[in-house]
Motif scaffolding. Structure first.
Motif, mmCIF file in Angstrom:
data_model
loop_
_atom_site.group_PDB
_atom_site.id
_atom_site.type_symbol
_atom_site.label_atom_id
_atom_site.label_comp_id
_atom_site.label_asym_id
_atom_site.label_seq_id
_atom_site.Cartn_x
_atom_site.Cartn_y
_atom_site.Cartn_z
ATOM 1 N N THR A 184 0.837 -1.203 0.000
ATOM 2 C CA THR A 184 0.000 0.000 0.000
ATOM 3 C C THR A 184 0.870 1.249 0.000
ATOM 4 O O THR A 184 1.852 1.336 0.744
ATOM 5 C CB THR A 184 -0.914 0.003 1.229
ATOM 6 O OG1 THR A 184 -1.683 -1.200 1.246
ATOM 7 C CG2 THR A 184 -1.843 1.204 1.222
ATOM 8 N N LYS A 185 0.503 2.230 -0.816
ATOM 9 C CA LYS A 185 1.238 3.489 -0.890
ATOM 10 C C LYS A 185 0.333 4.633 -0.442
ATOM 11 O O LYS A 185 -0.751 4.838 -1.010
ATOM 12 C CB LYS A 185 1.698 3.751 -2.326
ATOM 13 C CG LYS A 185 2.623 2.679 -2.892
ATOM 14 C CD LYS A 185 4.051 2.860 -2.457
ATOM 15 C CE LYS A 185 4.753 3.881 -3.311
ATOM 16 N NZ LYS A 185 6.218 3.974 -3.002
ATOM 17 N N PRO A 186 0.721 5.380 0.583
ATOM 18 C CA PRO A 186 -0.073 6.537 0.999
ATOM 19 C C PRO A 186 -0.254 7.529 -0.143
ATOM 20 O O PRO A 186 0.611 7.658 -1.019
ATOM 21 C CB PRO A 186 0.766 7.144 2.130
ATOM 22 C CG PRO A 186 1.597 6.005 2.642
ATOM 23 C CD PRO A 186 1.904 5.170 1.436
ATOM 24 N N ILE A 187 -1.387 8.213 -0.122
ATOM 25 C CA ILE A 187 -1.703 9.208 -1.153
ATOM 26 C C ILE A 187 -1.289 10.590 -0.649
ATOM 27 O O ILE A 187 -1.864 11.109 0.311
ATOM 28 C CB ILE A 187 -3.203 9.188 -1.503
ATOM 29 C CG1 ILE A 187 -3.639 7.774 -1.897
ATOM 30 C CG2 ILE A 187 -3.493 10.188 -2.611
ATOM 31 C CD1 ILE A 187 -2.887 7.180 -3.069
ATOM 32 N N ILE A 188 -0.282 11.157 -1.293
ATOM 33 C CA ILE A 188 0.228 12.478 -0.916
ATOM 34 C C ILE A 188 -0.227 13.501 -1.950
ATOM 35 O O ILE A 188 0.000 13.331 -3.147
ATOM 36 C CB ILE A 188 1.767 12.470 -0.814
ATOM 37 C CG1 ILE A 188 2.214 11.540 0.325
ATOM 38 C CG2 ILE A 188 2.307 13.883 -0.595
ATOM 39 C CD1 ILE A 188 3.718 11.363 0.423
#
Length: 338
Positions: free
Chosen positions: A303-307
């Protein structure tokens, strides 16, 4: 070293860049070269002096930060020099239930936070970052991500086939969207922006509702859920939206109450809670144990955080103002050391 201080409760204007001596770790402590921090709505409340009584100034703000270990004190065994780490929100909440004493250890509130070139924390107040995340991505985890995981997974126990309603597209709600989809549940999400709703769709949202176009959004939620209501609501609005959330959730459903974006202090009719046999649970971030459980899932699912946007260290006031504008989608980050 350079460090930001909130010098009063005058809001963003009270945020000043100053010089302090570089801290040194004592026994059990770790010196961290902070690489990035991320903002939460809570940081705006702290800056305005309305987060809690007895706020002390000057205060280094911000609970969320990630960096590398550059020195350790005597007896440190949990981390080593070179490790990539993030601090936990409540430095003393390792596991179990939150207590009054643990609440006094919140970074950027009761104690100095992460908006500095270097910080010293006790080894037990740290977690190792997932390998696939950058420092900027890792800095988004301590508050918003842990809060969302606590609401959706630890207490929410969301499972496949269930439906979750998310309010807005800020940090907590977008993390909740990602975690809900990991667990195979259906997601409805609200926003005042069609552009943001389209982005939420790209992340897996099943139903979107523009609450400016549909102010009685609880009625649409009811219709979209086969006229039964959703199983869970991640409620970030507070008193202004809670009455609608109470109508949108099914009989026997649950509401995780997290934020006060739409205000507080208004009266809320408790009868729907009684008549619908609802569970309404307050979620105040989470423990290190919850953080580490979440990190395992983030690693497993990559999972990749949304920045939304990354600001420079000298742009901290602009970053605060950007968050305050509520135009962001996901997280707002400040890069401290490149």
């Amino acid at each position: 070293m350079k460090v930001y201080e909130l010098q009063s409760n005058a809001g963003i204007d009270a945020l000043k860049l100053v010089e302090r001596p570089e801290p040194q770790p004592e026994a059990g402590q770790v010196l961290i070269r902070v690489r990035a921090t991320s903002l939460n709505y809570r940081d705006l409340i702290v800056a305005g002096g309305t987060y809690g009584s007895g706020q002390k100034y000057p205060l280094i703000p911000m609970s969320d930060g990630a960096g590398e270990v550059v020195a350790v004190g005597e007896g440190v065994t949990r981390v080593k020099v070179g490790d990539r780490v993030a601090g936990i929100f409540f430095q003393d909440w390792i596991y179990g239930q939150l207590t009054r004493q643990k609440m006094k250890s919140d970074l950027g509130g009761s104690i100095d936070g992460m908006l500095a070139e270097y910080v010293v924390l006790y080894q037990y107040g740290l977690v190792i970052l997932p390998d696939h995340l950058s420092y900027e991505e890792g800095a988004t985890l301590p508050c918003a991500a842990v809060t969302a995981w606590h609401a959706v997974v630890t207490k929410g126990n969301v499972g496949a086939g269930e439906t979750v309603l998310l309010l807005g597209t800020g940090g907590v709600s977008i993390f909740a969207l990602q975690f809900t989809k990991i667990h195979g549940a259906r997601v409805m999400i609200t926003s005042s922006s069609n552009e943001k709703l389209a982005r939420a769709k790209e992340l897996g949202a099943d139903e979107t509702i523009n609450y400016k176009i549909t102010p009685d959004w609880e009625k649409q939620v009811y219709e979209l859920s086969d006229r039964t209501g959703v199983d869970h609501v991640v409620e970030v609005g507070g008193a202004g939206t809670l009455p609608k959330s109470l109508q949108a959730v099914r009989i026997g459903g649950s509401i995780s109450l997290i934020g006060v974006l739409s205000g507080r202090g208004e009266q809320v009719d408790p009868l729907p809670i009684l008549f619908k046999s609802l569970t309404v649970q307050g979620i105040y971030v989470g423990s290190r144990e919850i953080f580490e459980d979440m990190n395992q899932a983030i690693t497993q699912h990559q999972t990749k955080p949304i920045i939304d946007r990354v600001f420079g260290f000298d742009e901290a006031q602009q970053a605060y103002a950007y968050l305050q504008s509520a135009t962001h989608f996901g997280k707002v980050v400040i890069q401290v050391n490149s």
